[in-house]
Design a protein around this motif. Structure first.
Motif, PDB file in Angstrom:
ATOM      1  N   UNK A  57       0.928  -1.262  -0.009  1.00  0.00           N
ATOM      2  CA  UNK A  57       0.018  -0.058   0.058  1.00  0.00           C
ATOM      3  C   UNK A  57       0.976   1.335  -0.114  1.00  0.00           C
ATOM      4  N   UNK A  58       2.065   1.142   0.837  1.00  0.00           N
ATOM      5  CA  UNK A  58       2.823   2.445   0.928  1.00  0.00           C
ATOM      6  C   UNK A  58       3.379   2.636  -0.437  1.00  0.00           C
ATOM      7  N   UNK A  59       3.811   1.664  -1.261  1.00  0.00           N
ATOM      8  CA  UNK A  59       4.313   1.813  -2.604  1.00  0.00           C
ATOM      9  C   UNK A  59       3.458   2.288  -3.679  1.00  0.00           C
ATOM     10  N   UNK A  60       2.363   1.737  -3.362  1.00  0.00           N
ATOM     11  CA  UNK A  60       1.488   2.237  -4.501  1.00  0.00           C
ATOM     12  C   UNK A  60       0.956   3.521  -4.154  1.00  0.00           C
ATOM     13  N   UNK A  61       0.739   3.864  -3.066  1.00  0.00           N
ATOM     14  CA  UNK A  61       0.376   5.306  -2.766  1.00  0.00           C
ATOM     15  C   UNK A  61       1.355   6.389  -3.234  1.00  0.00           C
ATOM     16  N   UNK A  62       2.667   6.066  -2.620  1.00  0.00           N
ATOM     17  CA  UNK A  62       3.752   7.024  -2.878  1.00  0.00           C
ATOM     18  C   UNK A  62       3.979   7.159  -4.531  1.00  0.00           C
ATOM     19  N   UNK A  63       4.010   6.034  -5.171  1.00  0.00           N
ATOM     20  CA  UNK A  63       4.202   6.141  -6.669  1.00  0.00           C
ATOM     21  C   UNK A  63       3.161   6.580  -7.357  1.00  0.00           C
ATOM     22  N   UNK A  64       1.833   6.522  -6.967  1.00  0.00           N
ATOM     23  CA  UNK A  64       0.793   7.043  -7.521  1.00  0.00           C
ATOM     24  C   UNK A  64       0.179   8.440  -7.099  1.00  0.00           C
ATOM     25  N   UNK A 118      10.874  -0.892  -5.599  1.00  0.00           N
ATOM     26  CA  UNK A 118      10.517  -1.703  -6.954  1.00  0.00           C
ATOM     27  C   UNK A 118      11.871  -1.932  -7.603  1.00  0.00           C
ATOM     28  N   UNK A 119      12.853  -1.109  -7.482  1.00  0.00           N
ATOM     29  CA  UNK A 119      13.963  -1.280  -8.051  1.00  0.00           C
ATOM     30  C   UNK A 119      14.861  -2.456  -7.342  1.00  0.00           C
TER      31      UNK A 119
END
Length: 236
Positions: A57-64, A118-119
Motif C-alpha cells: 500500500x505504501x509503494x502504491x500510494x507514494x508512486x501514485x 521496486x528497483x
C-alpha cells in the motif's frame, strides 16, 4: 532579449555555495530511501502477513502521487502530529524547532523508498531461486545467503535503475524550495531576481545539474565494473 554571457559566469559562481545543500538532500533521501526500499521489498517478496500488505500500500500510494504533494503533506501534517503528541505526553517539544530542510529529508526519503523498493525487488527477483537453495544446502541461513550471495548479484542487476533513482532525486531536490530550502534552482531564482536575467541564471543552474549528473553516471560505471568483477569471482 539579449543574452548576457558574463552574467552566466557570475550566476554560476553564486550558485556554487548551494551545491552542498542539494547534495545533502540527495544523499540523505537516497540513503534513507534505500533502507526503506530494501525493507519494503523484502516484506513484499516474502509476503510477511500484514506488513507485506502495508508495504504494498505504501509503494502504491507514494508512486501514485506527486513528489511535491508528499513534501507539502509532511510540511503541514507532521508539525500538527508532533505538537499533538508533545502536548499529550507533556514533552514541551515544538515543531517550530524543526529546520526546514528536515521536512525535505523526511519527505524525499519516503518518496525515494517507494521507488527504490521496486528497483530492489526487481533486482532480487532477477537472481535465480536455485542459488538460494544451493546456499541452504551448504548450511547457510537466510540472512547469510542474502548477504553473501543474493544481495551482491541483485545490486549488480539493479545498479543502472538505482543510478536513475539517484539522478531523479537529485533533480527532485529542486522542489525543496517549496518549503523555503535554498538549493541550486532556488538560488538561481534569487540571483536572477536582482536584475531579471532568469535565462542566464537557470542556464548556469542547468550546467551545474548536468555536471553532477555526469559525476553520478561515472561513479555508477566504476561501481558496476567492480561489482561485475566480484560476481565473476575476480579480484576487486
Amino acid at each position: 532579449m539579449k543574452i548576457d554571457p558574463s552574467f552566466i559566469w557570475t550566476a554560476f559562481t553564486q550558485l556554487l555555495p548551494s551545491i552542498p545543500t542539494t547534495l545533502a538532500i540527495t544523499a540523505v533521501s537516497v540513503s534513507c530511501g534505500f533502507i526503506i526500499g530494501l525493507i519494503a521489498a523484502l516484506l513484499r517478496i516474502y509476503k510477511i502477513p500484514v506488513l507485506g500488505q502495508i508495504a504494498s500500500g505504501y509503494v502504491t500510494f507514494i508512486r501514485g502521487t506527486p513528489m511535491l504533494t508528499h513534501l507539502l503533506l509532511i510540511y503541514f501534517g507532521l508539525p500538527m502530529l508532533l505538537d499533538a503528541v508533545s502536548v499529550r505526553f507533556g514533552w514541551g517539544f515544538k515543531s517550530t524547532s524543526i529546520p526546514m530542510i528536515g521536512f525535505a529529508f523526511i519527505s524525499f526519503s519516503i518518496t525515494a523508498g517507494a521507488y527504490m523498493s521496486e528497483v530492489i525487488r526487481s533486482g532480487l527477483l532477477a537472481v535465480s531461486r536455485g542459488q538460494l537453495e544451493a546456499a541452504y544446502s551448504i548450511g547457510m541461513t537466510t540472512p547469510q545467503a542474502l548477504r553473501r550471495i543474493i544481495f551482491p548479484q541483485a545490486l549488480g542487476a539493479s545498479l543502472p535503475n538505482l543510478s536513475n533513482s539517484v539522478i531523479g532525486m537529485l533533480h527532485g531536490s529542486t522542489l525543496a524550495f517549496a518549503v523555503s530550502v535554498v538549493e541550486i534552482n532556488a538560488k538561481a531564482q534569487i540571483v536572477a531576481s536582482t536584475n531579471w536575467k532568469f535565462f542566464e541564471a537557470y542556464l548556469a543552474a542547468a550546467v551545474i545539474f548536468w555536471g553532477l549528473t555526469l559525476l553520478i553516471e561515472r561513479l555508477t560505471a566504476v561501481i558496476e565494473k567492480r561489482i561485475n568483477l566480484y560476481n565473476r569471482g575476480g579480484v576487486a
